[in-house]
Design a protein around this motif. Structure first.
Motif, short mmCIF file in Angstrom:
data_model
loop_
_atom_site.label_atom_id
_atom_site.label_comp_id
_atom_site.label_asym_id
_atom_site.label_seq_id
_atom_site.Cartn_x
_atom_site.Cartn_y
_atom_site.Cartn_z
N ARG A 194 0.86 -1.19 0.00
CA ARG A 194 0.00 0.00 0.00
C ARG A 194 0.89 1.23 0.00
NH1 ARG A 194 -5.44 -0.27 2.22
NH2 ARG A 194 -5.00 1.79 3.04
N VAL A 195 0.60 2.14 -0.91
CA VAL A 195 1.40 3.35 -1.06
C VAL A 195 0.49 4.55 -0.86
CG1 VAL A 195 2.93 4.64 -2.58
CG2 VAL A 195 2.85 2.16 -2.73
N ARG A 196 0.91 5.49 -0.02
CA ARG A 196 0.14 6.70 0.26
C ARG A 196 0.98 7.92 -0.09
NH1 ARG A 196 -4.09 7.94 3.85
NH2 ARG A 196 -4.01 5.80 4.60
N LEU A 197 0.37 8.86 -0.80
CA LEU A 197 1.04 10.12 -1.13
C LEU A 197 0.90 11.06 0.07
CD1 LEU A 197 2.48 11.74 -3.35
CD2 LEU A 197 0.24 12.57 -4.05
N VAL A 198 2.02 11.41 0.69
CA VAL A 198 1.97 12.20 1.93
C VAL A 198 2.49 13.61 1.75
CG1 VAL A 198 2.08 10.21 3.45
CG2 VAL A 198 4.19 11.29 2.70
N LYS A 199 3.03 13.93 0.59
CA LYS A 199 3.55 15.27 0.35
C LYS A 199 3.09 15.72 -1.03
CE LYS A 199 7.73 18.02 0.39
NZ LYS A 199 9.17 18.02 0.24
N GLY A 200 2.78 16.99 -1.15
CA GLY A 200 2.30 17.54 -2.41
C GLY A 200 3.38 17.54 -3.49
N LEU A 201 2.95 17.74 -4.73
CA LEU A 201 3.86 17.67 -5.87
C LEU A 201 4.38 19.03 -6.31
CD1 LEU A 201 1.97 15.01 -7.98
CD2 LEU A 201 3.85 14.68 -6.39
N ARG A 202 4.04 20.05 -5.58
CA ARG A 202 4.48 21.39 -5.96
C ARG A 202 5.98 21.54 -5.77
NH1 ARG A 202 1.36 26.80 -4.21
NH2 ARG A 202 2.14 27.98 -5.97
N GLY A 203 6.67 22.00 -6.78
CA GLY A 203 8.11 22.20 -6.71
C GLY A 203 8.92 20.93 -6.87
N VAL A 204 8.30 19.88 -7.39
CA VAL A 204 8.96 18.59 -7.55
C VAL A 204 9.38 18.43 -9.01
CG1 VAL A 204 8.59 16.10 -7.40
CG2 VAL A 204 7.63 17.59 -5.68
N GLN A 205 10.46 17.71 -9.23
CA GLN A 205 10.93 17.46 -10.59
C GLN A 205 9.84 16.80 -11.42
OE1 GLN A 205 14.43 15.06 -10.69
NE2 GLN A 205 15.56 16.37 -9.28
N SER A 206 9.83 17.11 -12.71
CA SER A 206 8.79 16.56 -13.58
C SER A 206 8.88 15.04 -13.68
CB SER A 206 8.86 17.19 -14.97
OG SER A 206 10.11 16.91 -15.56
N ARG A 207 10.08 14.50 -13.64
CA ARG A 207 10.23 13.03 -13.69
C ARG A 207 9.62 12.38 -12.45
NH1 ARG A 207 16.09 11.12 -14.66
NH2 ARG A 207 14.97 9.15 -14.73
N HIS A 208 9.72 13.05 -11.32
CA HIS A 208 9.14 12.51 -10.09
C HIS A 208 7.62 12.61 -10.12
CE1 HIS A 208 13.10 12.83 -7.60
NE2 HIS A 208 13.26 12.24 -8.76
N ARG A 209 7.10 13.67 -10.73
CA ARG A 209 5.64 13.77 -10.90
C ARG A 209 5.13 12.62 -11.74
NH1 ARG A 209 5.78 19.85 -12.22
NH2 ARG A 209 5.76 20.71 -10.13
N LEU A 210 5.86 12.29 -12.80
CA LEU A 210 5.46 11.18 -13.67
C LEU A 210 5.52 9.85 -12.92
CD1 LEU A 210 7.16 12.21 -17.02
CD2 LEU A 210 4.73 12.27 -16.46
N SER A 211 6.50 9.70 -12.03
CA SER A 211 6.60 8.47 -11.24
C SER A 211 5.41 8.33 -10.30
CB SER A 211 7.90 8.45 -10.44
OG SER A 211 9.01 8.40 -11.30
N VAL A 212 5.00 9.44 -9.69
CA VAL A 212 3.84 9.41 -8.80
C VAL A 212 2.59 9.07 -9.60
CG1 VAL A 212 2.35 10.85 -7.35
CG2 VAL A 212 4.82 10.96 -7.08
N LYS A 213 2.46 9.63 -10.78
CA LYS A 213 1.32 9.34 -11.64
C LYS A 213 1.31 7.87 -12.07
CE LYS A 213 -1.08 11.05 -15.70
NZ LYS A 213 -1.04 12.00 -16.83
N ALA A 214 2.50 7.33 -12.33
CA ALA A 214 2.61 5.92 -12.71
C ALA A 214 2.20 4.99 -11.57
CB ALA A 214 4.04 5.61 -13.15
N LEU A 215 2.38 5.45 -10.35
CA LEU A 215 1.93 4.67 -9.19
C LEU A 215 0.42 4.77 -8.99
CD1 LEU A 215 4.76 5.52 -6.64
CD2 LEU A 215 4.27 3.28 -7.62
N GLY A 216 -0.23 5.67 -9.72
CA GLY A 216 -1.67 5.82 -9.63
C GLY A 216 -2.12 6.79 -8.56
N LEU A 217 -1.21 7.62 -8.11
CA LEU A 217 -1.52 8.58 -7.07
C LEU A 217 -1.70 9.95 -7.69
CD1 LEU A 217 1.22 7.43 -4.57
CD2 LEU A 217 -1.19 6.82 -4.52
N GLY A 218 -2.72 10.68 -7.25
CA GLY A 218 -2.98 11.98 -7.84
C GLY A 218 -3.03 13.09 -6.81
N LYS A 219 -3.82 12.90 -5.79
CA LYS A 219 -4.00 13.94 -4.77
C LYS A 219 -3.33 13.51 -3.47
CE LYS A 219 -8.41 15.59 -6.52
NZ LYS A 219 -9.81 15.85 -6.19
#
Length: 65
Positions: A12-37
């Protein structure tokens, strides 16, 4: 003979920090994990590919095994 059913391990993976100011590659990794908000939770099959994505964005997610 009957096939043995193997239990698929999940993680189980939980997104605990926002994506603001994060590298674009890391945003894509979070999206690939299926996490959005923030505080989104996904239950994913435990595989080397998923573990690699989690290791890439370790500072944004929490793993709940």
């Amino acid at each position: 003979m009957a096939k043995k059913e193997t239990a698929v391990k999940t993680v189980r993976v939980r997104l605990v920090k926002g994506l603001r100011g994060v590298q674009s590659r890391h945003r894509l990794s979070v999206k690939a994990l299926g996490l959005g908000k923030l505080n989104d939770v996904r239950e994913l099959k435990d595989s080397p590919q998923v573990r690699g994505l989690i290791n890439t964005v370790y500072y944004l997610v929490r793993v709940e095994e």
